[in-house]
Design an enzyme around this catalytic site. Structure first.
Site, mmCIF file in Angstrom:
data_model
loop_
_atom_site.group_PDB
_atom_site.id
_atom_site.type_symbol
_atom_site.label_atom_id
_atom_site.label_comp_id
_atom_site.label_asym_id
_atom_site.label_seq_id
_atom_site.Cartn_x
_atom_site.Cartn_y
_atom_site.Cartn_z
ATOM 1 N N ASN A 7 0.838 -1.296 -0.199
ATOM 2 C CA ASN A 7 -0.221 -0.029 0.042
ATOM 3 C C ASN A 7 0.749 1.232 -0.173
ATOM 4 O O ASN A 7 1.561 1.403 1.064
ATOM 5 C CB ASN A 7 -1.030 0.163 1.185
ATOM 6 C CG ASN A 7 -1.784 1.342 1.091
ATOM 7 O OD1 ASN A 7 -1.181 2.417 0.830
ATOM 8 N ND2 ASN A 7 -3.034 1.061 1.893
ATOM 9 N N GLU A 34 -4.104 1.819 -2.744
ATOM 10 C CA GLU A 34 -4.141 3.514 -2.584
ATOM 11 C C GLU A 34 -3.306 4.180 -3.315
ATOM 12 O O GLU A 34 -2.461 5.032 -2.941
ATOM 13 C CB GLU A 34 -4.093 3.473 -1.157
ATOM 14 C CG GLU A 34 -5.181 3.370 0.056
ATOM 15 C CD GLU A 34 -4.915 4.412 0.923
ATOM 16 O OE1 GLU A 34 -4.393 3.752 1.975
ATOM 17 O OE2 GLU A 34 -5.879 5.373 1.257
ATOM 18 N N ASP A 150 -3.924 -4.975 0.906
ATOM 19 C CA ASP A 150 -4.177 -4.216 2.190
ATOM 20 C C ASP A 150 -5.399 -4.792 2.490
ATOM 21 O O ASP A 150 -6.535 -4.338 2.084
ATOM 22 C CB ASP A 150 -4.003 -2.667 2.126
ATOM 23 C CG ASP A 150 -4.498 -2.277 3.205
ATOM 24 O OD1 ASP A 150 -4.819 -2.885 4.319
ATOM 25 O OD2 ASP A 150 -4.506 -0.780 3.246
ATOM 26 N N ASN A 152 -6.818 -4.663 5.467
ATOM 27 C CA ASN A 152 -7.335 -3.895 6.546
ATOM 28 C C ASN A 152 -7.933 -4.643 7.752
ATOM 29 O O ASN A 152 -9.065 -4.333 8.413
ATOM 30 C CB ASN A 152 -8.392 -2.939 6.193
ATOM 31 C CG ASN A 152 -7.844 -1.525 5.879
ATOM 32 O OD1 ASN A 152 -6.947 -1.023 6.655
ATOM 33 N ND2 ASN A 152 -8.223 -0.908 4.888
ATOM 34 N N ASP A 221 -1.373 -6.147 5.837
ATOM 35 C CA ASP A 221 -1.389 -6.509 4.617
ATOM 36 C C ASP A 221 -0.697 -7.841 4.371
ATOM 37 O O ASP A 221 0.087 -8.503 4.967
ATOM 38 C CB ASP A 221 0.296 -5.655 3.978
ATOM 39 C CG ASP A 221 -0.270 -4.098 4.170
ATOM 40 O OD1 ASP A 221 -0.679 -3.742 3.240
ATOM 41 O OD2 ASP A 221 -0.028 -3.562 5.282
ATOM 42 N N ASP A 250 2.817 4.873 5.067
ATOM 43 C CA ASP A 250 2.828 3.933 6.337
ATOM 44 C C ASP A 250 2.640 2.454 6.269
ATOM 45 O O ASP A 250 2.557 1.776 7.296
ATOM 46 C CB ASP A 250 1.280 4.585 6.967
ATOM 47 C CG ASP A 250 0.232 4.837 6.219
ATOM 48 O OD1 ASP A 250 0.308 4.484 5.032
ATOM 49 O OD2 ASP A 250 -0.801 5.397 6.717
ATOM 50 N N HIS A 251 2.568 1.983 5.080
ATOM 51 C CA HIS A 251 2.710 0.487 4.748
ATOM 52 C C HIS A 251 3.974 0.403 4.196
ATOM 53 O O HIS A 251 4.476 1.062 3.840
ATOM 54 C CB HIS A 251 1.924 0.202 4.022
ATOM 55 C CG HIS A 251 0.236 0.240 4.599
ATOM 56 N ND1 HIS A 251 -0.429 -0.920 4.754
ATOM 57 C CD2 HIS A 251 -0.523 1.248 4.641
ATOM 58 C CE1 HIS A 251 -1.675 -0.463 4.973
ATOM 59 N NE2 HIS A 251 -1.595 0.933 4.996
#
Length: 260
Positions: A7, A34, A150, A152, A221, A250-251
DNA sequence: ATGTCGATACTTTATCGA
């Protein structure tokens, strides 16, 4: 064959990080989530110059998934079946030919679902039910298949630095974890957990509150493998380094090695 | 307790989504 998922949180903001990592890790296939970019604005040429075929499914401002493959795509299919009114760009499926036959790839950006109890949470669970139906149908083909992205979803308490702080978060709610487990229960293998049993191996650290510096992360992930893909699994690793780069996502990337 | 970031629009600051 090395297959990665990452991501990247904005393809335009992350173009340098993405190309730097691709050159260094050299995956055969990369799944990005994303991308936050409309298809006509996606910088496909940057990745084509690195030797990749590029398939994209994007929208303005949010969501968006992209598939890069050094081997050509035989088929590409955007959008998750089961709700024709769903306009969110979160799903991209493709088939490539490999020496042993075919390999099916599914790149997902599963809905976040926060706050818990809202229509966003209901959408997350409904999306997961749709994914399970699609995967159930595809498993009947008995192909090597990789569902990467991802998700989530924090699958288990050992996949979050402080489970008690996440009890009411959509990523760790029992309903979300149950839907994830129901997907796995179709006969899929969590590639990372097939290779590693240590707790607190994370793929995401929030931008806020010094989460990276304190190693307060999440494992959200994932790469889930059909039985035919799991039989070919050689390795699975998280590459945390890009989280420490300048202007990071952030990933971080997670990848598998498959013998095909 | 707070702490961030990327993209967007009635844009140069606020809002949304994460």
């Amino acid at each position: 064959m090395k297959i990665a998922t990452w991501n990247i949180n904005g393809i335009k903001a992350r173009i340098d990080a993405a190309t730097t990592w691709l050159k260094q890790a050299n995956p055969d296939i990369a799944c990005f989530q994303e991308t936050k970019c409309q298809d006509e604005a996606f910088p496909a040429h940057v990745f084509e110059d690195l030797g990749y075929n590029v398939a994209i499914h994007g929208q303005k401002g949010f969501n968006g998934v992209a598939l890069l493959s050094k081997l050509p795509f035989d088929e590409v299919r955007p959008k998750l079946a089961g709700d024709p009114d769903d306009v969110q760009a979160r799903y991209l499926e493709a088939v490539i030919s490999v020496p042993s036959g075919v390999l099916r790839l599914i790149n997902i950006y599963l809905p976040n679902g926060n706050p818990f109890g809202t229509e966003k949470f209901a959408y997350k669970l409904a999306w997961m039910s749709r994914l399970r139906e699609r995967v159930k149908g595809l498993l009947a083909l008995e192909e090597p298949m990789v569902i990467a992205g991802d998700f989530n979803v924090i699958p288990a308490p050992e996949d979050v630095y402080n489970p008690s702080a996440w009890m009411d978060d959509a990523l760790f709610r029992p309903e979300s974890r149950a839907h994830f487990q129901a997907l796995v229960n179709l006969g899929l293998t969590d590639a990372f957990r097939a290779c590693h049993d240590e707790p607190h191996r994370f793929t995401f650290w929030d931008y806020q509150a010094g989460a990276w510096q304190k190693n307060q992360g999440l494992r959200i992930d994932h790469l889930l493998l059909s039985p035919q893909a799991a039989d070919r699994l050689q390795a699975c690793e998280i590459d945390p380094a890009p989280r420490g780069w300048e202007k990071p996502s952030d990933h971080v990337p997670i990848w598998i090695e498959l013998s095909v």
